[in-house]
Design an enzyme around this catalytic site. Structure first.
Site, short mmCIF file in Angstrom:
data_model
loop_
_atom_site.label_atom_id
_atom_site.label_comp_id
_atom_site.label_asym_id
_atom_site.label_seq_id
_atom_site.Cartn_x
_atom_site.Cartn_y
_atom_site.Cartn_z
N ALA A 7 0.84 -1.18 0.00
CA ALA A 7 0.00 0.00 0.00
C ALA A 7 0.89 1.24 0.00
O ALA A 7 2.08 1.17 0.28
CB ALA A 7 -0.91 0.00 1.23
N GLY A 14 -0.11 -5.13 0.81
CA GLY A 14 -1.32 -5.07 0.01
C GLY A 14 -1.18 -5.73 -1.35
O GLY A 14 -2.17 -6.18 -1.93
N GLU A 54 -1.76 -9.34 -0.72
CA GLU A 54 -3.19 -9.47 -0.44
C GLU A 54 -4.00 -9.40 -1.73
O GLU A 54 -4.99 -10.12 -1.89
CB GLU A 54 -3.62 -8.38 0.53
CG GLU A 54 -3.05 -8.58 1.94
CD GLU A 54 -3.42 -7.46 2.89
OE1 GLU A 54 -4.20 -7.72 3.82
OE2 GLU A 54 -2.95 -6.32 2.69
N GLU A 106 3.76 -5.85 7.35
CA GLU A 106 3.05 -4.79 8.06
C GLU A 106 3.51 -4.60 9.50
O GLU A 106 3.50 -3.46 10.02
CB GLU A 106 1.54 -5.05 8.04
CG GLU A 106 0.86 -4.75 6.71
CD GLU A 106 0.92 -5.92 5.73
OE1 GLU A 106 0.23 -5.87 4.70
OE2 GLU A 106 1.68 -6.90 5.99
#
Length: 260
Positions: A66, A112, A115, A135
């Site tokens: 992200a 992300g 993911e 993370e």
């Protein structure tokens, strides 16, 4: 429709959605997530599109996470909204889509990015791909469904190890642990993804959608997957494609499915 952060390419019935922020290692910012929602919705509703391949621009990264700069000075309420919006508008849309989605993982798939790949129905990785959920090094945990999908794919122990150590794993390790379906050379990545998708596109589209629904039910709390399977199985008997499939089998010919 034109996008600022995505490239859309069509190859017969396959639609490519390419995250195009190469200078940022294709990181997912809010604008990119919004564009992904639009592009995915368009592809799922377009009768000319049979399946989707998601990949990243360039050779360095699929998606390297992200855009962390957007998390600065975000509180609990804002953080919750980031997770809800991302999951609802992009990651769940992919997983529950009515058409097959293949992730072609070229390079880094982190946070992300991993993911995003895990939300896809099938994952093909380049030999030089590196995957991980880092993370906790920021004081966070995965927020786009990563804790749930990783556990479903690799098991609780391996998922906790990957998440808590924040270590990256190689494509070979990902294959061994069931995180990806295939690994190939960087030059063969798109070819392999297309090969898999084209094979799927030879099958009955409504049956493929039913299979996605039934398989997804296995991981949903409060949902009886066996009942979902029976419901989807029964629905197939209402389709013209089933009639065509049976006729083609009896007549010893290839079926001509129409998605009806």
């Amino acid at each position: 429709m034109s996008f600022q952060n995505l490239l859309i390419e069509h190859k017969e019935r396959i639609q490519y959605i390419i995250i195009n922020r190469e200078s940022k290692l294709n990181a997912l910012n809010k604008a990119t997530l919004a564009e992904l929602h639009t592009a995915l919705s368009d592809a799922f509703s377009n009768p000319k599109v049979g399946g989707i391949i998601i990949t990243g621009a360039g050779q360095k990264a699929f998606v390297a996470g992200a855009d962390i700069s957007e998390f600065k000075e975000t509180g609990s309420e804002g953080g919750g909204e980031i997770a809800r919006q991302g999951q609802t508008l992009v990651f769940d849309v992919i997983e529950n889509g009515n058409k097959p989605v293949v992730a072609a993982i070229n390079g880094f798939a982190l946070g992300g990015g991993l993911e995003l790949a895990m939300a896809c129905h099938i994952r093909v990785a380049s030999e030089n791909a590196k995957m991980g959920l880092p993370e906790v090094t920021l004081g966070l945990i995965p927020g786009y469904g990563g804790t749930q999908r990783l556990t479903a794919l690799v098991g609780k122990g391996k998922a906790l190890e990957m998440i808590m150590t924040a270590d990256m794993i190689t494509a070979a390790d990902a294959l061994q642990n069931g995180l990806v379906n295939h690994i190939v050379s960087p030059e063969q990545l798109r070819e392999k993804a297309e090969e898999i998708l084209n094979k799927i596109l030879m099958r009955a589209p409504l049956a493929i959608a039913a299979a996605i629904t039934a398989v997804n039910a296995a991981a949903k709390d409060g949902v009886n997957g066996f009942e979902t399977e029976k419901e989807q199985f029964a629905k197939c008997f209402t389709t013209k494609d089933l009639q065509e499939g049976i006729a083609a089998f009896l007549e010893k010919r290839k079926p001509d499915f129409k998605g009806e």
